[in-house]
Design a protein around this motif. Structure first.
Motif, PDB file in Angstrom:
ATOM      1  N   ARG A  80      70.213 -48.697  52.397  1.00 31.79           N
ATOM      2  CA  ARG A  80      69.189 -49.534  53.033  1.00 31.79           C
ATOM      3  C   ARG A  80      68.253 -50.193  52.003  1.00 31.79           C
ATOM      4  N   LEU A  81      68.813 -50.636  50.887  1.00 36.17           N
ATOM      5  CA  LEU A  81      68.023 -51.305  49.873  1.00 36.17           C
ATOM      6  C   LEU A  81      68.028 -52.805  50.118  1.00 36.17           C
ATOM      7  N   VAL A  82      66.920 -53.437  49.857  1.00 28.95           N
ATOM      8  CA  VAL A  82      66.845 -54.891  49.902  1.00 28.95           C
ATOM      9  C   VAL A  82      67.024 -55.338  48.461  1.00 28.95           C
ATOM     10  N   ILE A  83      68.251 -55.724  48.124  1.00 29.64           N
ATOM     11  CA  ILE A  83      68.574 -56.062  46.743  1.00 29.64           C
ATOM     12  C   ILE A  83      69.545 -57.238  46.731  1.00 29.64           C
ATOM     13  N   ASN A  84      69.395 -58.070  45.740  1.00 27.87           N
ATOM     14  CA  ASN A  84      70.206 -59.260  45.599  1.00 27.87           C
ATOM     15  C   ASN A  84      71.415 -58.952  44.711  1.00 27.87           C
ATOM     16  N   LYS A  85      72.515 -59.684  44.896  1.00 32.27           N
ATOM     17  CA  LYS A  85      73.700 -59.451  44.071  1.00 32.27           C
ATOM     18  C   LYS A  85      73.449 -59.822  42.617  1.00 32.27           C
ATOM     19  N   LYS A  86      72.541 -60.772  42.392  1.00 28.41           N
ATOM     20  CA  LYS A  86      72.209 -61.146  41.018  1.00 28.41           C
ATOM     21  C   LYS A  86      71.503 -60.003  40.291  1.00 28.41           C
ATOM     22  N   LYS A  87      70.655 -59.307  41.021  1.00 28.42           N
ATOM     23  CA  LYS A  87      69.936 -58.166  40.441  1.00 28.42           C
ATOM     24  C   LYS A  87      70.910 -57.041  40.111  1.00 28.42           C
ATOM     25  N   VAL A  88      71.864 -56.807  41.013  1.00 32.62           N
ATOM     26  CA  VAL A  88      72.873 -55.773  40.772  1.00 32.62           C
ATOM     27  C   VAL A  88      73.728 -56.158  39.568  1.00 32.62           C
ATOM     28  N   TYR A  89      74.050 -57.438  39.449  1.00 35.46           N
ATOM     29  CA  TYR A  89      74.826 -57.912  38.297  1.00 35.46           C
ATOM     30  C   TYR A  89      74.067 -57.654  36.999  1.00 35.46           C
ATOM     31  N   ARG A  90      72.770 -57.982  36.986  1.00 35.96           N
ATOM     32  CA  ARG A  90      71.980 -57.768  35.778  1.00 35.96           C
ATOM     33  C   ARG A  90      71.880 -56.287  35.431  1.00 35.96           C
ATOM     34  N   LEU A  91      71.724 -55.448  36.452  1.00 37.88           N
ATOM     35  CA  LEU A  91      71.641 -54.008  36.195  1.00 37.88           C
ATOM     36  C   LEU A  91      72.967 -53.460  35.674  1.00 37.88           C
ATOM     37  N   CYS A  92      74.071 -53.910  36.255  1.00 36.87           N
ATOM     38  CA  CYS A  92      75.390 -53.458  35.797  1.00 36.87           C
ATOM     39  C   CYS A  92      75.652 -53.941  34.375  1.00 36.87           C
ATOM     40  N   LYS A  93      75.209 -55.145  34.066  1.00 32.11           N
ATOM     41  CA  LYS A  93      75.398 -55.686  32.728  1.00 32.11           C
ATOM     42  C   LYS A  93      74.565 -54.903  31.716  1.00 32.11           C
ATOM     43  N   LEU A 123      75.331 -44.160  41.107  1.00 33.84           N
ATOM     44  CA  LEU A 123      76.225 -45.019  41.867  1.00 33.84           C
ATOM     45  C   LEU A 123      77.193 -45.752  40.947  1.00 33.84           C
ATOM     46  N   ALA A 124      76.712 -46.143  39.788  1.00 32.12           N
ATOM     47  CA  ALA A 124      77.563 -46.863  38.849  1.00 32.12           C
ATOM     48  C   ALA A 124      78.700 -45.976  38.358  1.00 32.12           C
ATOM     49  N   ASP A 125      78.415 -44.709  38.128  1.00 32.76           N
ATOM     50  CA  ASP A 125      79.470 -43.803  37.671  1.00 32.76           C
ATOM     51  C   ASP A 125      80.536 -43.599  38.736  1.00 32.76           C
ATOM     52  N   GLU A 126      80.107 -43.526  39.987  1.00 34.45           N
ATOM     53  CA  GLU A 126      81.047 -43.259  41.073  1.00 34.45           C
ATOM     54  C   GLU A 126      81.865 -44.485  41.464  1.00 34.45           C
ATOM     55  N   TYR A 127      81.225 -45.649  41.560  1.00 31.41           N
ATOM     56  CA  TYR A 127      81.845 -46.769  42.238  1.00 31.41           C
ATOM     57  C   TYR A 127      82.280 -47.931  41.347  1.00 31.41           C
ATOM     58  N   THR A 128      81.801 -48.051  40.130  1.00 31.84           N
ATOM     59  CA  THR A 128      82.108 -49.251  39.363  1.00 31.84           C
ATOM     60  C   THR A 128      83.554 -49.304  38.899  1.00 31.84           C
ATOM     61  N   SER A 129      84.238 -48.187  38.860  1.00 35.20           N
ATOM     62  CA  SER A 129      85.656 -48.265  38.509  1.00 35.20           C
ATOM     63  C   SER A 129      86.457 -48.866  39.657  1.00 35.20           C
ATOM     64  N   VAL A 130      85.894 -48.833  40.870  1.00 33.49           N
ATOM     65  CA  VAL A 130      86.570 -49.371  42.036  1.00 33.49           C
ATOM     66  C   VAL A 130      85.926 -50.669  42.499  1.00 33.49           C
ATOM     67  N   TYR A 131      84.608 -50.728  42.489  1.00 35.27           N
ATOM     68  CA  TYR A 131      83.879 -51.863  43.043  1.00 35.27           C
ATOM     69  C   TYR A 131      83.398 -52.793  41.942  1.00 35.27           C
ATOM     70  N   GLY A 132      83.266 -54.051  42.300  1.00 38.62           N
ATOM     71  CA  GLY A 132      82.575 -55.008  41.455  1.00 38.62           C
ATOM     72  C   GLY A 132      81.119 -55.058  41.868  1.00 38.62           C
ATOM     73  N   TYR A 133      80.371 -55.968  41.275  1.00 37.19           N
ATOM     74  CA  TYR A 133      78.936 -56.001  41.575  1.00 37.19           C
ATOM     75  C   TYR A 133      78.668 -56.512  42.982  1.00 37.19           C
ATOM     76  N   ARG A 134      79.546 -57.338  43.532  1.00 36.31           N
ATOM     77  CA  ARG A 134      79.321 -57.841  44.894  1.00 36.31           C
ATOM     78  C   ARG A 134      79.526 -56.734  45.921  1.00 36.31           C
ATOM     79  N   LYS A 135      80.609 -55.981  45.792  1.00 35.73           N
ATOM     80  CA  LYS A 135      80.840 -54.883  46.731  1.00 35.73           C
ATOM     81  C   LYS A 135      79.819 -53.778  46.545  1.00 35.73           C
ATOM     82  N   LEU A 136      79.407 -53.583  45.316  1.00 38.46           N
ATOM     83  CA  LEU A 136      78.372 -52.586  45.048  1.00 38.46           C
ATOM     84  C   LEU A 136      77.059 -52.986  45.719  1.00 38.46           C
ATOM     85  N   THR A 137      76.757 -54.286  45.734  1.00 38.01           N
ATOM     86  CA  THR A 137      75.554 -54.776  46.416  1.00 38.01           C
ATOM     87  C   THR A 137      75.626 -54.504  47.908  1.00 38.01           C
TER      88      THR A 137
END
Length: 81
Positions: A26-39, A4-18
């Protein structure tokens, strides 16, 4: 997440990716967790620079050499009661 990071991070930020992960996958995931994973994967985009809408125009064409040479006032309008 890497796919997902390869496909969408050039377009999306971590909030939109969340939001996309919540809606489509259908994942139960927090934007903070997505931020940490992207970082951790080093796929975060740099923040955009904030543009100054109204720059200060104080004494641009004057040479001030001492105190009490330029006065400034602030006017506030109110309704009479």
């Amino acid at each position: 997440m890497e796919l997902l990071a390869d496909e969408y991070t050039s377009v999306y930020g971590y909030r939109k990716l969340t939001k996309m992960l919540r809606r489509e996958h259908r994942l139960v995931i927090n934007k903070k967790k997505v931020y940490r994973l992207c970082k951790a994967m080093n796929v975060l985009r740099s923040q955009r620079q904030v543009k100054v809408k109204h720059p200060k125009r104080l004494a641009n064409n004057r040479l001030l050499t001492g105190s009490n040479q330029l006065w400034e006032t602030d006017i506030k309008y109110g309704t009479p009661s």
